[in-house]
Design a protein around this motif. Sequence first.
Motif, PDB file in Angstrom:
ATOM      1  N   UNK A 330     -11.392  32.731 -29.736  1.00  0.00           N
ATOM      2  CA  UNK A 330     -11.297  31.871 -28.540  1.00  0.00           C
ATOM      3  C   UNK A 330     -12.500  32.048 -27.609  1.00  0.00           C
ATOM      4  N   UNK A 331     -13.302  33.108 -27.850  1.00  0.00           N
ATOM      5  CA  UNK A 331     -14.431  33.393 -26.945  1.00  0.00           C
ATOM      6  C   UNK A 331     -15.728  32.743 -27.464  1.00  0.00           C
ATOM      7  N   UNK A 332     -16.491  32.197 -26.521  1.00  0.00           N
ATOM      8  CA  UNK A 332     -17.761  31.563 -26.895  1.00  0.00           C
ATOM      9  C   UNK A 332     -18.897  32.587 -26.917  1.00  0.00           C
ATOM     10  N   UNK A 333     -19.871  32.353 -27.780  1.00  0.00           N
ATOM     11  CA  UNK A 333     -21.120  33.125 -27.777  1.00  0.00           C
ATOM     12  C   UNK A 333     -21.016  34.584 -28.169  1.00  0.00           C
ATOM     13  N   UNK A 334     -19.914  34.966 -28.839  1.00  0.00           N
ATOM     14  CA  UNK A 334     -19.794  36.380 -29.213  1.00  0.00           C
ATOM     15  C   UNK A 334     -19.780  36.559 -30.743  1.00  0.00           C
ATOM     16  N   UNK A 335     -19.863  35.438 -31.466  1.00  0.00           N
ATOM     17  CA  UNK A 335     -19.703  35.508 -32.918  1.00  0.00           C
ATOM     18  C   UNK A 335     -20.678  36.485 -33.580  1.00  0.00           C
ATOM     19  N   UNK A 336     -21.986  36.328 -33.267  1.00  0.00           N
ATOM     20  CA  UNK A 336     -23.002  37.151 -33.937  1.00  0.00           C
ATOM     21  C   UNK A 336     -22.783  38.629 -33.641  1.00  0.00           C
ATOM     22  N   UNK A 337     -22.473  38.928 -32.366  1.00  0.00           N
ATOM     23  CA  UNK A 337     -22.285  40.327 -31.964  1.00  0.00           C
ATOM     24  C   UNK A 337     -21.063  40.947 -32.665  1.00  0.00           C
ATOM     25  N   UNK A 338     -19.956  40.175 -32.677  1.00  0.00           N
ATOM     26  CA  UNK A 338     -18.720  40.692 -33.290  1.00  0.00           C
ATOM     27  C   UNK A 338     -18.922  40.895 -34.786  1.00  0.00           C
ATOM     28  N   UNK A 339     -19.587  39.958 -35.443  1.00  0.00           N
ATOM     29  CA  UNK A 339     -19.807  40.099 -36.892  1.00  0.00           C
ATOM     30  C   UNK A 339     -20.670  41.334 -37.177  1.00  0.00           C
ATOM     31  N   UNK A 340     -21.669  41.540 -36.324  1.00  0.00           N
ATOM     32  CA  UNK A 340     -22.542  42.715 -36.526  1.00  0.00           C
ATOM     33  C   UNK A 340     -21.741  44.011 -36.344  1.00  0.00           C
ATOM     34  N   UNK A 341     -20.895  44.037 -35.280  1.00  0.00           N
ATOM     35  CA  UNK A 341     -20.069  45.221 -35.043  1.00  0.00           C
ATOM     36  C   UNK A 341     -19.105  45.465 -36.197  1.00  0.00           C
ATOM     37  N   UNK A 342     -18.510  44.364 -36.702  1.00  0.00           N
ATOM     38  CA  UNK A 342     -17.547  44.522 -37.803  1.00  0.00           C
ATOM     39  C   UNK A 342     -18.229  45.070 -39.060  1.00  0.00           C
ATOM     40  N   UNK A 343     -19.436  44.551 -39.335  1.00  0.00           N
ATOM     41  CA  UNK A 343     -20.173  45.028 -40.515  1.00  0.00           C
ATOM     42  C   UNK A 343     -20.501  46.509 -40.360  1.00  0.00           C
ATOM     43  N   UNK A 344     -20.856  46.880 -39.144  1.00  0.00           N
ATOM     44  CA  UNK A 344     -21.171  48.275 -38.847  1.00  0.00           C
ATOM     45  C   UNK A 344     -19.943  49.166 -39.078  1.00  0.00           C
ATOM     46  N   UNK A 345     -18.801  48.665 -38.574  1.00  0.00           N
ATOM     47  CA  UNK A 345     -17.534  49.399 -38.734  1.00  0.00           C
ATOM     48  C   UNK A 345     -17.191  49.547 -40.218  1.00  0.00           C
ATOM     49  N   UNK A 346     -17.373  48.453 -40.949  1.00  0.00           N
ATOM     50  CA  UNK A 346     -17.073  48.458 -42.391  1.00  0.00           C
ATOM     51  C   UNK A 346     -17.924  49.505 -43.100  1.00  0.00           C
ATOM     52  N   UNK A 347     -19.231  49.543 -42.730  1.00  0.00           N
ATOM     53  CA  UNK A 347     -20.143  50.514 -43.361  1.00  0.00           C
ATOM     54  C   UNK A 347     -19.727  51.940 -43.022  1.00  0.00           C
ATOM     55  N   UNK A 348     -19.426  52.196 -41.741  1.00  0.00           N
ATOM     56  CA  UNK A 348     -19.114  53.581 -41.345  1.00  0.00           C
ATOM     57  C   UNK A 348     -17.794  54.053 -41.980  1.00  0.00           C
ATOM     58  N   UNK A 349     -16.815  53.122 -42.143  1.00  0.00           N
ATOM     59  CA  UNK A 349     -15.556  53.511 -42.802  1.00  0.00           C
ATOM     60  C   UNK A 349     -15.822  53.818 -44.277  1.00  0.00           C
ATOM     61  N   UNK A 350     -16.690  52.998 -44.906  1.00  0.00           N
ATOM     62  CA  UNK A 350     -17.008  53.221 -46.324  1.00  0.00           C
ATOM     63  C   UNK A 350     -17.653  54.606 -46.511  1.00  0.00           C
ATOM     64  N   UNK A 351     -18.560  54.966 -45.596  1.00  0.00           N
ATOM     65  CA  UNK A 351     -19.218  56.281 -45.684  1.00  0.00           C
ATOM     66  C   UNK A 351     -18.182  57.398 -45.505  1.00  0.00           C
ATOM     67  N   UNK A 352     -17.296  57.218 -44.509  1.00  0.00           N
ATOM     68  CA  UNK A 352     -16.256  58.219 -44.235  1.00  0.00           C
ATOM     69  C   UNK A 352     -15.372  58.426 -45.474  1.00  0.00           C
ATOM     70  N   UNK A 353     -14.951  57.312 -46.095  1.00  0.00           N
ATOM     71  CA  UNK A 353     -14.064  57.410 -47.259  1.00  0.00           C
ATOM     72  C   UNK A 353     -14.774  58.078 -48.422  1.00  0.00           C
ATOM     73  N   UNK A 354     -16.105  57.792 -48.564  1.00  0.00           N
ATOM     74  CA  UNK A 354     -16.873  58.401 -49.653  1.00  0.00           C
ATOM     75  C   UNK A 354     -16.951  59.918 -49.432  1.00  0.00           C
ATOM     76  N   UNK A 355     -17.188  60.317 -48.164  1.00  0.00           N
ATOM     77  CA  UNK A 355     -17.270  61.755 -47.845  1.00  0.00           C
ATOM     78  C   UNK A 355     -15.951  62.455 -48.136  1.00  0.00           C
ATOM     79  N   UNK A 356     -14.844  61.742 -47.805  1.00  0.00           N
ATOM     80  CA  UNK A 356     -13.524  62.329 -48.042  1.00  0.00           C
ATOM     81  C   UNK A 356     -13.270  62.529 -49.525  1.00  0.00           C
TER      82      UNK A 356
END
Length: 362
Positions: A330-356
């Motif tokens: 529903x928010x305007x002008x945040x798409x690029x930022x949110x997608x970048x944050x989500x990708x970052x989160x996805x990467x950091x979770x993947x690294x965490x799971x690999x370490x585990x």
Amino acid sequence: MTETYKWVLRCFLECMEGKQPKAVVTNGDGAMREAIKQIFPDANHRLCTWHLNKNASENVKNRNNFLDGFSKVMYSNFTIDEFEEYWSQMIKENGVQGHPWVVKTYENRSLWATAYLRDNFFGRIRTMSQYEAINAIIKSYVRKQGCIFEFMNNFDQATRDYRNNELVADFKPSSIDPVLSTQLPVIESHAGKIYTAKLFKEVRHEILKAGELIVRDKSEVGGRKTYRLTKFCKDGYERSVVYDGSTFKCSCKRFESRGIPCSHIFYVMKEEHVDRIPSNLVLTRWTKDAKIQFLNSSNCNDNVDLNMIAEACFGSYCMVLTEFCKEASKKDGVYAQIMEDLMQLKKSIAVKMMMQSVHKSQ
Ligand SMILES: [Zn+2]
């Protein structure tokens, strides 16, 4: 018939990996009662209060006062003495002392009167209405003329819809801050943080009821304090709470039967300047993070069905992310930022799971 019920109960046990239920509610069928005794010997058994009320109105006719009295005696949190006194007075007043149904029902009182069941935990279930509600839901998905394949498909859909309701209910309490309205806002606020919305309402009612209480006397022996409480303008009323510095125990046994602290305990908490509900009075199953605790502990438990855990985790992730996506879209002008944050989160979770997994394999 008992043999058929025994077979059904054994199948249930198999599905539950041998775990017996703590409590069973039935309509009083004799064959079922016998089967329960044999297959679930440790389960507490109670009779459905809705069926009892129905039977009372069918068997004891033209005595409306009896039905009111019977409801009161069934639900009230009486002590056994209070129950016996109320019962004998009530049946005398209604002239039903020798009535066969009344005599038989009284003989079974340990299966329906709250006074006799106060020590037993029934997960707040007193009727078979939940089971009737599930029946009604399943019925709306099933056609009389349908084949077995269609039935299985529709049954699966009904189950998915039912689980979705649970996910919605799970999400609601965490997103709402309760409005504080009792005379003990610190305790109330703590209750609002830990309990689900439905349970919080009931706990808040107990906190409110603490306002009617008065200390009759207080004694202390070896570090154990006993408070005898009565109610404003109700001199005959008495409950006692024992507090040993860490645990509270009340003679009304509401915690043992319903799993929440009673008004008497809240009153003594105030007297003792205890501003948080002690953890030994909080049942995990009534808390907002009951599922999170279950999912976290289950990961280390080999006996738990991994598919079931994966399904529950999947549901929880979807629930949180769906709500997030709804708001974000529903928010305007945040798409690029949110997608970048989500990708970052996805990467950091993947690294965490690999370490585990590396850590586990070492
Ligand atoms: Zn109490």
